[in-house]
Design a protein around this motif. Sequence first.
Motif, PDB file in Angstrom:
ATOM      1  N   MET A 162       1.030  -1.685  -0.184  1.00  0.00           N
ATOM      2  CA  MET A 162       0.176  -0.037  -0.251  1.00  0.00           C
ATOM      3  C   MET A 162       0.953   1.032  -0.014  1.00  0.00           C
ATOM      4  SD  MET A 162      -2.972   0.979   2.894  1.00  0.00           S
ATOM      5  CE  MET A 162      -3.752  -0.311   2.610  1.00  0.00           C
ATOM      6  N   ASP A 163       1.051   2.570  -0.636  1.00  0.00           N
ATOM      7  CA  ASP A 163       1.834   3.885  -0.964  1.00  0.00           C
ATOM      8  C   ASP A 163       0.911   4.188  -0.614  1.00  0.00           C
ATOM      9  OD1 ASP A 163       2.816   5.117  -1.683  1.00  0.00           O
ATOM     10  OD2 ASP A 163       1.347   5.903  -3.713  1.00  0.00           O
ATOM     11  N   ILE A 164       1.995   4.807   0.623  1.00  0.00           N
ATOM     12  CA  ILE A 164       1.726   5.820   2.682  1.00  0.00           C
ATOM     13  C   ILE A 164       2.661   6.503   2.516  1.00  0.00           C
ATOM     14  CG2 ILE A 164       1.438   5.643   4.968  1.00  0.00           C
ATOM     15  CD1 ILE A 164      -0.101   2.323   4.204  1.00  0.00           C
ATOM     16  N   ASN A 165       2.305   7.603   2.394  1.00  0.00           N
ATOM     17  CA  ASN A 165       2.740   8.729   2.952  1.00  0.00           C
ATOM     18  C   ASN A 165       3.260   8.705   4.447  1.00  0.00           C
ATOM     19  OD1 ASN A 165       4.461  10.802   3.242  1.00  0.00           O
ATOM     20  ND2 ASN A 165       2.436  12.657   2.669  1.00  0.00           N
ATOM     21  N   ASN A 166       4.249   8.850   5.048  1.00  0.00           N
ATOM     22  CA  ASN A 166       4.300   8.508   6.848  1.00  0.00           C
ATOM     23  C   ASN A 166       5.318   9.948   7.309  1.00  0.00           C
ATOM     24  OD1 ASN A 166       3.167   6.371   7.223  1.00  0.00           O
ATOM     25  ND2 ASN A 166       5.278   4.904   6.602  1.00  0.00           N
ATOM     26  N   ASP A 167       5.341  10.968   6.453  1.00  0.00           N
ATOM     27  CA  ASP A 167       6.595  11.697   7.109  1.00  0.00           C
ATOM     28  C   ASP A 167       5.581  13.078   7.338  1.00  0.00           C
ATOM     29  OD1 ASP A 167       8.607  11.160   5.201  1.00  0.00           O
ATOM     30  OD2 ASP A 167       7.753  11.848   3.651  1.00  0.00           O
ATOM     31  N   LYS A 168       5.433  13.564   8.963  1.00  0.00           N
ATOM     32  CA  LYS A 168       5.225  14.018   9.341  1.00  0.00           C
ATOM     33  C   LYS A 168       3.798  13.898  10.145  1.00  0.00           C
ATOM     34  CE  LYS A 168       7.973  17.775   7.580  1.00  0.00           C
ATOM     35  NZ  LYS A 168       7.970  18.979   6.505  1.00  0.00           N
ATOM     36  N   HIS A 169       3.343  12.637  10.518  1.00  0.00           N
ATOM     37  CA  HIS A 169       1.760  12.033  10.926  1.00  0.00           C
ATOM     38  C   HIS A 169       1.876  12.339  12.748  1.00  0.00           C
ATOM     39  CE1 HIS A 169       0.368  11.021   7.051  1.00  0.00           C
ATOM     40  NE2 HIS A 169       1.187  10.530   6.869  1.00  0.00           N
ATOM     41  N   TYR A 170       1.201  12.324  12.884  1.00  0.00           N
ATOM     42  CA  TYR A 170       1.072  12.809  14.326  1.00  0.00           C
ATOM     43  C   TYR A 170      -0.951  11.837  14.865  1.00  0.00           C
ATOM     44  CZ  TYR A 170      -1.273  14.138  18.636  1.00  0.00           C
ATOM     45  OH  TYR A 170      -1.116  13.975  20.192  1.00  0.00           O
ATOM     46  N   ILE A 171      -0.148  10.992  15.744  1.00  0.00           N
ATOM     47  CA  ILE A 171      -1.126  10.103  15.816  1.00  0.00           C
ATOM     48  C   ILE A 171      -2.168  10.166  17.578  1.00  0.00           C
ATOM     49  CG2 ILE A 171      -1.405   7.676  16.967  1.00  0.00           C
ATOM     50  CD1 ILE A 171       0.884   6.621  16.114  1.00  0.00           C
ATOM     51  N   SER A 172      -3.366  10.606  17.051  1.00  0.00           N
ATOM     52  CA  SER A 172      -4.481  10.850  18.101  1.00  0.00           C
ATOM     53  C   SER A 172      -4.959   9.687  18.225  1.00  0.00           C
ATOM     54  CB  SER A 172      -5.617  11.574  17.290  1.00  0.00           C
ATOM     55  OG  SER A 172      -6.150  11.849  18.514  1.00  0.00           O
ATOM     56  N   LYS A 173      -4.953   9.659  19.986  1.00  0.00           N
ATOM     57  CA  LYS A 173      -4.622   8.723  20.878  1.00  0.00           C
ATOM     58  C   LYS A 173      -5.911   8.619  21.196  1.00  0.00           C
ATOM     59  CE  LYS A 173       0.064   8.380  22.093  1.00  0.00           C
ATOM     60  NZ  LYS A 173       1.120   8.281  24.067  1.00  0.00           N
ATOM     61  N   ASP A 174      -6.612   9.121  20.960  1.00  0.00           N
ATOM     62  CA  ASP A 174      -8.399   9.050  21.751  1.00  0.00           C
ATOM     63  C   ASP A 174      -9.112   9.433  20.121  1.00  0.00           C
ATOM     64  OD1 ASP A 174      -8.082  11.914  20.585  1.00  0.00           O
ATOM     65  OD2 ASP A 174      -8.835  13.090  22.250  1.00  0.00           O
ATOM     66  N   ILE A 175      -8.904   9.141  19.528  1.00  0.00           N
ATOM     67  CA  ILE A 175     -10.011   8.436  18.199  1.00  0.00           C
ATOM     68  C   ILE A 175      -9.183   7.201  17.613  1.00  0.00           C
ATOM     69  CG2 ILE A 175     -10.468   9.110  15.503  1.00  0.00           C
ATOM     70  CD1 ILE A 175      -9.834  12.189  16.674  1.00  0.00           C
ATOM     71  N   GLU A 176     -10.191   6.250  17.527  1.00  0.00           N
ATOM     72  CA  GLU A 176     -10.167   5.063  16.518  1.00  0.00           C
ATOM     73  C   GLU A 176     -11.299   5.540  14.926  1.00  0.00           C
ATOM     74  OE1 GLU A 176      -8.168   1.307  19.825  1.00  0.00           O
ATOM     75  OE2 GLU A 176     -10.624   1.915  19.685  1.00  0.00           O
ATOM     76  N   ALA A 177     -10.180   5.105  14.728  1.00  0.00           N
ATOM     77  CA  ALA A 177     -11.370   4.654  13.077  1.00  0.00           C
ATOM     78  C   ALA A 177     -11.900   3.360  12.727  1.00  0.00           C
ATOM     79  CB  ALA A 177     -10.818   5.296  11.472  1.00  0.00           C
ATOM     80  N   VAL A 178     -13.472   4.037  12.439  1.00  0.00           N
ATOM     81  CA  VAL A 178     -14.451   2.094  12.009  1.00  0.00           C
ATOM     82  C   VAL A 178     -14.645   1.956  10.753  1.00  0.00           C
ATOM     83  CG1 VAL A 178     -16.522   0.789  12.568  1.00  0.00           C
ATOM     84  CG2 VAL A 178     -14.734   2.112  14.503  1.00  0.00           C
ATOM     85  N   ILE A 179     -14.336   1.173   9.633  1.00  0.00           N
ATOM     86  CA  ILE A 179     -15.243   0.855   8.483  1.00  0.00           C
ATOM     87  C   ILE A 179     -15.445  -0.012   7.757  1.00  0.00           C
ATOM     88  CG2 ILE A 179     -14.048   0.926   6.209  1.00  0.00           C
ATOM     89  CD1 ILE A 179     -11.038   1.630   7.095  1.00  0.00           C
ATOM     90  N   THR A 180     -16.793   0.164   7.678  1.00  0.00           N
ATOM     91  CA  THR A 180     -17.764  -0.642   7.574  1.00  0.00           C
ATOM     92  C   THR A 180     -17.514  -1.733   5.859  1.00  0.00           C
ATOM     93  OG1 THR A 180     -19.381   0.522   6.900  1.00  0.00           O
ATOM     94  CG2 THR A 180     -19.225  -0.375   8.633  1.00  0.00           C
ATOM     95  N   SER A 181     -17.619  -2.603   5.383  1.00  0.00           N
ATOM     96  CA  SER A 181     -17.155  -3.531   3.918  1.00  0.00           C
ATOM     97  C   SER A 181     -18.196  -4.697   4.015  1.00  0.00           C
ATOM     98  CB  SER A 181     -15.611  -3.578   4.257  1.00  0.00           C
ATOM     99  OG  SER A 181     -15.423  -4.275   2.965  1.00  0.00           O
ATOM    100  N   PHE A 182     -18.208  -4.540   2.806  1.00  0.00           N
ATOM    101  CA  PHE A 182     -19.320  -5.779   2.069  1.00  0.00           C
ATOM    102  C   PHE A 182     -19.437  -5.648   0.813  1.00  0.00           C
ATOM    103  CE2 PHE A 182     -23.237  -7.127   0.438  1.00  0.00           C
ATOM    104  CZ  PHE A 182     -23.211  -8.539   0.200  1.00  0.00           C
ATOM    105  N   ASN A 183     -18.350  -6.078   0.689  1.00  0.00           N
ATOM    106  CA  ASN A 183     -17.935  -6.854  -1.039  1.00  0.00           C
ATOM    107  C   ASN A 183     -17.303  -5.866  -2.085  1.00  0.00           C
ATOM    108  OD1 ASN A 183     -18.884  -9.941  -0.737  1.00  0.00           O
ATOM    109  ND2 ASN A 183     -20.933  -9.301  -1.825  1.00  0.00           N
ATOM    110  N   GLN A 184     -16.576  -4.930  -0.995  1.00  0.00           N
ATOM    111  CA  GLN A 184     -16.118  -3.726  -2.416  1.00  0.00           C
ATOM    112  C   GLN A 184     -15.162  -3.315  -2.603  1.00  0.00           C
ATOM    113  OE1 GLN A 184     -17.255  -1.402   1.337  1.00  0.00           O
ATOM    114  NE2 GLN A 184     -18.974  -0.610   0.691  1.00  0.00           N
TER     115      GLN A 184
END
Length: 307
Positions: free
Chosen positions: A1-23
């Motif tokens: 996966m092509d990801i730009n990892n420069d200068k990222h800040y991780i927020s410890k108070d947020i998680e992400a939920v992705i829903t998926s169905f045959n996508q």
Amino acid sequence: MDINNDKHYISKDIEAVITSFNQGSMILEAVRSLCNQTTLPARIIIVDDGSTDKNSINILNNIKLDSNIPVPVTVLQQPNGGVSAARNTGIRRAQTPMVLVLDGDDRLEPSYIEQVSHILRDNPSMIAASSWMHTFGVLDATVCPCGGNIAAFLARNCCPATHILRREVWKQCGGYDESMRCGFEDWDFFLSMLETMPDTHIGIVERRLINYRTAPASSNVKSMSKRLNLMHFIIEKHINAYREHVTEAILGIESTSISRLYGWESEILHTINIKHTLSKVSDDFIEHPSYGDGGMAAAVRIASSHK
């Protein structure tokens, strides 16, 4: 996966939920858009709602093994129960006070989490927040939901399905209604949150930070064929709120109707002015204008412009 990892800040108070169905590969775009955020979520939780497509399942398995993803990824698989059930499963697994909900066929601009979480942190009375949308696919447009309090939401849904919520409010209101599998589940959920927490509102960042995929057969388009039945369900379920704010609800719906009527009137006048033939629907409207909703007044204005 092509990801730009420069200068990222991780927020410890947020998680992400992705829903998926045959996508299929669309889920990769959603994950990539999270990984390229200027503020990363602490974790990505993908809930697969019973996918049957082998390619989609293989892609999800590859995501679990992808060491380039800069935050932990949890992939949950469950029997098909609809998007409400999938969202509830993901939010239930989350451990942070805020949760980003993202559909697996949409994408985020890099500053979405940074900007949307900022207004949530700065406004204790704001229970959820999102942004304007850029639609792509069959429609290239800018959609500008307005957010607001419960009175605003009684007339129409004022927030995208993709948003950041306060998990405690999700818990207190009972989460998404898993019986709603034909659409409008996000609108119903926002109403439930706003009912549970009086004197609160939902905020909107006035920038296009969501890239919303449009297709002729999307669930959103299909739900419009059942709009009246779904609205009846929502009104009955939230009847106390509608009783309390009946004036605002009716006036909100009426303002939308007036705006669309003026738009149609303008289009008819334009068609006449350039001497093109009206569509049968427009021609029938001039011959038999509706009464009591502004239709006859519109027909009179159209006729008067050519006298």
